[in-house]
Write a protein that holds these residues in place. Sequence first.
Motif, PDB file in Angstrom:
ATOM      1  N   ARG A  19       0.812  -1.215   0.000  1.00 34.00           N
ATOM      2  CA  ARG A  19       0.000   0.000   0.000  1.00 34.00           C
ATOM      3  C   ARG A  19       0.848   1.269   0.000  1.00 34.00           C
ATOM      4  O   ARG A  19       0.379   2.334   0.366  1.00 34.00           O
ATOM      5  CB  ARG A  19      -0.940  -0.038   1.214  1.00 34.00           C
ATOM      6  N   TRP A  20       2.098   1.158  -0.440  1.00 34.84           N
ATOM      7  CA  TRP A  20       3.009   2.294  -0.436  1.00 34.84           C
ATOM      8  C   TRP A  20       2.478   3.441  -1.295  1.00 34.84           C
ATOM      9  O   TRP A  20       2.622   4.601  -0.944  1.00 34.84           O
ATOM     10  CB  TRP A  20       4.391   1.842  -0.909  1.00 34.84           C
ATOM     11  N   SER A  21       1.848   3.123  -2.429  1.00 40.08           N
ATOM     12  CA  SER A  21       1.327   4.191  -3.290  1.00 40.08           C
ATOM     13  C   SER A  21       0.191   4.952  -2.602  1.00 40.08           C
ATOM     14  O   SER A  21       0.007   6.134  -2.856  1.00 40.08           O
ATOM     15  CB  SER A  21       0.858   3.636  -4.631  1.00 40.08           C
ATOM     16  N   GLU A  22      -0.561   4.320  -1.721  1.00 34.81           N
ATOM     17  CA  GLU A  22      -1.602   5.014  -0.969  1.00 34.81           C
ATOM     18  C   GLU A  22      -0.998   5.923   0.096  1.00 34.81           C
ATOM     19  O   GLU A  22      -1.548   6.977   0.409  1.00 34.81           O
ATOM     20  CB  GLU A  22      -2.537   4.010  -0.283  1.00 34.81           C
TER      21      GLU A  22
ATOM     22  N   GLY B 261       1.545   8.481  -2.277  1.00 32.18           N
ATOM     23  CA  GLY B 261       1.020   8.960  -3.550  1.00 32.18           C
ATOM     24  C   GLY B 261       1.668   8.223  -4.710  1.00 32.18           C
ATOM     25  O   GLY B 261       2.800   7.745  -4.612  1.00 32.18           O
ATOM     26  N   GLU B 262       0.957   8.145  -5.809  1.00 33.56           N
ATOM     27  CA  GLU B 262       1.403   7.381  -6.979  1.00 33.56           C
ATOM     28  C   GLU B 262       2.719   7.926  -7.549  1.00 33.56           C
ATOM     29  O   GLU B 262       3.593   7.163  -7.947  1.00 33.56           O
ATOM     30  CB  GLU B 262       0.303   7.398  -8.048  1.00 33.56           C
ATOM     31  N   ARG B 263       2.855   9.240  -7.569  1.00 34.05           N
ATOM     32  CA  ARG B 263       4.035   9.866  -8.163  1.00 34.05           C
ATOM     33  C   ARG B 263       5.313   9.443  -7.452  1.00 34.05           C
ATOM     34  O   ARG B 263       6.316   9.104  -8.079  1.00 34.05           O
ATOM     35  CB  ARG B 263       3.873  11.377  -8.117  1.00 34.05           C
ATOM     36  N   TYR B 264       5.317   9.466  -6.121  1.00 29.79           N
ATOM     37  CA  TYR B 264       6.513   9.137  -5.364  1.00 29.79           C
ATOM     38  C   TYR B 264       6.680   7.628  -5.183  1.00 29.79           C
ATOM     39  O   TYR B 264       7.793   7.159  -4.955  1.00 29.79           O
ATOM     40  CB  TYR B 264       6.499   9.853  -4.014  1.00 29.79           C
ATOM     41  N   ALA B 265       5.608   6.882  -5.287  1.00 24.04           N
ATOM     42  CA  ALA B 265       5.705   5.427  -5.178  1.00 24.04           C
ATOM     43  C   ALA B 265       6.422   4.837  -6.389  1.00 24.04           C
ATOM     44  O   ALA B 265       7.018   3.767  -6.293  1.00 24.04           O
ATOM     45  CB  ALA B 265       4.319   4.808  -5.037  1.00 24.04           C
ATOM     46  N   ARG B 266       6.356   5.531  -7.544  1.00 27.40           N
ATOM     47  CA  ARG B 266       7.050   5.034  -8.737  1.00 27.40           C
ATOM     48  C   ARG B 266       8.559   5.120  -8.602  1.00 27.40           C
ATOM     49  O   ARG B 266       9.285   4.390  -9.271  1.00 27.40           O
ATOM     50  CB  ARG B 266       6.610   5.824  -9.968  1.00 27.40           C
TER      51      ARG B 266
ATOM     52  N   SER C  42      10.614   2.939  -2.662  1.00 23.86           N
ATOM     53  CA  SER C  42      10.020   1.720  -2.118  1.00 23.86           C
ATOM     54  C   SER C  42      10.546   1.496  -0.702  1.00 23.86           C
ATOM     55  O   SER C  42      11.755   1.632  -0.463  1.00 23.86           O
ATOM     56  CB  SER C  42      10.391   0.532  -3.006  1.00 23.86           C
TER      57      SER C  42
END
Length: 183
Positions: free
Chosen positions: A45-48, A51-56, A59
């Motif tokens: 759930r890292w993207s939650e 946020g999606e931008r920084y999860a890309r 990690s």
Amino acid sequence: MSKRNKDSEKPERSCRPRAAGELVGDVGGQSFRRFGFVQSSIVSRWSEIVGERYARVSSPESIRFPGGKKAGGALTLLVEGAHAPLIQHLAPIIIERVNRFFGHPAVNRVIFKQGRLPAPAPKLNRPELRPVPKELGEGLREIADPELRICLESLASQIAASSGPPSFGSAGDESLPEIIRSK
């Protein structure tokens, strides 16, 4: 003969079957803590959390806590190349969001490691679904969960496309042999 102190004696051995978790017990927990085991939920759930931008480009790799504590840990983040300085400026926000995710002050600092992130798992291509036949009614359209509705629509369209009861082999297959028990 000297009498042994009952407090210093080892507990009696039992010959009962025990669960593997009971046998591993503290050994597994110590190993996980030593290697900085991160709960799978924070990774998935890292993207939650950020946020999606920084999860890309980042990690979570591990969380290490001080001895015997569950708070005040250090979160180690793997960050791609030139994105590290940008994410370093966001460290207070990341700490606040991770602590909100855990529900207590679990992390108080972030350690950054530069490196390549593992390649994301490829998304499965699912086949296009045909519309639900009118004969099946409007009952499926009222289901709120979209994934469940899609599964049920797929099942309904497969049933509508078939004719007769399901079969478990072709007509030329031999039947199962009969088992004869001795009396």
